[in-house]
Write an enzyme that holds these catalytic residues in place. Structure first.
Site, short mmCIF file in Angstrom:
data_model
loop_
_atom_site.label_atom_id
_atom_site.label_comp_id
_atom_site.label_asym_id
_atom_site.label_seq_id
_atom_site.Cartn_x
_atom_site.Cartn_y
_atom_site.Cartn_z
N ALA A 54 -0.26 -8.03 10.04
CA ALA A 54 -0.86 -6.80 10.56
C ALA A 54 -1.52 -6.02 9.43
CB ALA A 54 0.21 -5.95 11.23
N LYS A 114 10.37 2.19 -0.52
CA LYS A 114 11.35 3.11 -1.09
C LYS A 114 11.15 4.54 -0.59
CE LYS A 114 7.90 2.92 -4.39
NZ LYS A 114 6.99 1.77 -4.65
N VAL A 141 13.35 -1.38 -5.23
CA VAL A 141 13.73 -0.86 -6.54
C VAL A 141 13.55 -1.94 -7.59
CG1 VAL A 141 15.58 0.14 -7.95
CG2 VAL A 141 15.42 0.72 -5.53
N GLY A 143 11.13 -3.94 -8.64
CA GLY A 143 10.34 -5.16 -8.50
C GLY A 143 11.15 -6.42 -8.37
N ILE A 145 13.49 -7.56 -10.27
CA ILE A 145 14.86 -7.56 -10.80
C ILE A 145 15.87 -7.57 -9.65
CG2 ILE A 145 16.53 -6.32 -12.22
CD1 ILE A 145 14.18 -4.95 -13.60
N GLY A 196 -4.48 -1.81 -14.54
CA GLY A 196 -3.93 -1.97 -13.20
C GLY A 196 -2.47 -1.59 -13.07
N GLU A 199 -2.18 3.68 -10.44
CA GLU A 199 -3.12 3.87 -9.35
C GLU A 199 -4.20 4.87 -9.76
OE1 GLU A 199 -2.99 2.19 -6.61
OE2 GLU A 199 -0.98 1.31 -6.76
N LYS A 214 13.65 5.80 -5.75
CA LYS A 214 14.46 4.65 -6.16
C LYS A 214 15.85 5.09 -6.62
CE LYS A 214 10.25 2.23 -7.50
NZ LYS A 214 9.38 1.80 -8.62
#
Length: 473
Positions: A54, A114, A141, A143, A145, A196, A199, A214
């Site tokens: 979607a 999150k 939280v 990435g 890990i 990158g 943002e 987080k």
């Protein structure tokens, strides 16, 4: 509507997987689901069939080449037919409504949202519990890990006392650049955006809101109590200057944006309960005294020998202190499409295995209510930067004021600044100012804050250039 609780799915059957969102992470999740379908089937005992993706815009460019026929704008219809729903849209709505729809139709949910979990996690957990489905959020939280499952499962029999985490890669990259190159904040931010890591609108990262969401999730799992974003005190890094970073470096510290959740005594609480006196509400079992939990995010000075001080670039790390396990640290990629997709797929495999083998879904492990404490309950150390008049007696006045507020000074560094005056042979005779860098011993947040307010009122203070907290000493 499907029957809740998901009866055992026959081994070798197909499970329908719906993906909501196809950004940086979503596109990599879709790629792996399609590319590694045989391996995933072998691990789960069922074929994971990606039935649709979607998106808001069917024509938007994607990070991976995916079959065009998978894309749809009808997320609700996709969710109603799925066995597993992966929500990677972000934001509160329509993500919240779609997740609730998935739960109502008996689907397991995997999310990396999150912000939604911090804002309204309790509603989602209760609905998932009532429906007997699994709600997983490892990707929310740090990435790639694996941190949430170890806290929830591996440390379930232990007693966690403190969690410190670098959980935002953007801010860690910026602060690391400022430390290693001497860059100003704006220059380091521009470099993060170029690469990158940040943002175009980095306010949620540099303002601390992302790390705070987080922190709420980490605290909820660590202390078996539901904490929301409103329970988190948070500050960003926009006020951290190159001068602060350089002075910290000279003193043997590094500045990191830390998420901290820790058990603390409740200020002013009564003594431990006796046989004739009931325990104070919020006392933790076995603690011997009433305790609460402080959850906070702010720039922090760490000694360079602390394990978290060595976390560079956009990497994340979470440092845990537990009663029996001692000190543990989890380190790895904190962001990025492929890295975060790894955490998502781990949850997908777990959900699929539960559907194949049967049994209720696993969501959270809240067992009671531990009070959330405000920042004033914290005991910490301060690093204070002052610009003061260069005249006799200034240090004595400042030291006396600290003593009056019961705050002890651990170290103080003084640098004299005198501008060169054209035509003057004696620079030392020119008026200037002294720069003081003070590190305190541990004291209550309330005492330290009151000390800083009082210092600002001294007529010999030109300005308070920085106030940062210190951990790890």
């Amino acid at each position: 509507m499907q029957e809740t609780g998901h009866p055992r799915a026959p081994k070798g059957k197909t499970l329908k997987v719906a993906l909501l969102g196809c950004g940086n992470v979503g596109s990599q999740v879709a790629r792996i689901l399609l590319q590694d379908a045989p391996a995933l089937a072998a691990r789960t005992g069922a074929t994971l069939a990606l039935t649709g993706i979607a998106v808001r815009d069917l024509e938007a460019p994607r990070d991976a080449q995916l079959p065009r026929e998978l894309f749809t704008t009808d997320a609700a219809a996709l969710v109603r037919e799925a066995d597993i729903v992966i929500e990677l849209m972000g934001g509160i709505e329509p993500a919240r409504t779609l997740i609730l729809t998935a739960i109502e139709h008996g689907a397991c949910v995997v999310t990396g949202n999150k912000a939604l979990l911090a804002a309204d996690g309790p509603t989602l957990y209760e609905k998932a519990d009532a429906a007997g489905v699994q709600l997983s959020y490892e990707a929310a939280v740090a990435g790639a890990i694996p941190i949430l499952r170890p806290i929830r499962d591996s440390l379930a029999g232990d007693r966690i006392s403190r969690v410190l985490g670098i959980v935002n890669g953007t801010t860690n990259f910026i602060l690391d650049q400022m430390d290693s190159t001497g860059a100003q904040f704006q220059d380091a931010l521009a470099e993060a955006q170029r690469l990158g890591y940040a943002e175009a609108d980095p306010s949620a990262d540099v303002g601390g809101a992302d790390a705070a969401a987080k922190a709420a999730i980490l605290a909820s799992l660590s202390f078996h109590t539901r904490f929301a974003l409103e329970n988190v005190h948070y500050e960003g890094i926009t006020s951290v200057s190159a001068a602060d970073v350089a002075a910290a470096k000279e003193a043997g510290y590094v500045i990191k944006l830390l998420a901290i959740a820790e058990k603390l005594p409740i200020p002013g609480a009564s003594a431990p309960a006796t046989e004739t006196e009931p325990a104070v509400s919020g006392a933790l079992a076995g603690s011997g005294s009433p305790e609460g939990v402080s959850v906070r995010v702010h720039p922090t000075l760490l000694p360079r020998e602390h394990p978290l001080a060595a976390v560079h670039g956009a990497f994340n790390a979470v440092f845990i202190e537990a009663e029996s396990a001692g000190e543990l640290m989890f380190y790895g990629q904190g962001a990025g499409g492929t890295a975060t997709a790894s955490a998502v797929l781990g949850d997908v495999v777990s959900a699929a295995r539960r559907l194949v083998l049967g049994g209720p879904g696993r969501t959270e492990t809240t067992t009671g209510h531990v009070p959330a404490l405000g920042i004033e309950a914290v005991t910490t150390s301060y690093y204070i930067g002052l610009e003061v008049a260069d005249q006799p007696g200034v240090l004595a006045r400042i030291a006396q004021l600290f003593a009056e507020h019961q705050v002890s000074i651990e170290t103080i560094r003084q640098t004299i600044h005198r501008p060169a005056v054209p035509g003057s042979a004696d620079r030392d005779a020119q008026p200037g100012f002294a720069e003081l860098r003070i590190v305190t011993h541990r004291a209550s947040e309330a005492s330290l804050a009151a000390t800083v307010r009082a210092v600002k009122e001294l007529d010999v203070i030109h300005r308070v250039s920085s106030v940062l907290r210190v951990e790890g000493i």
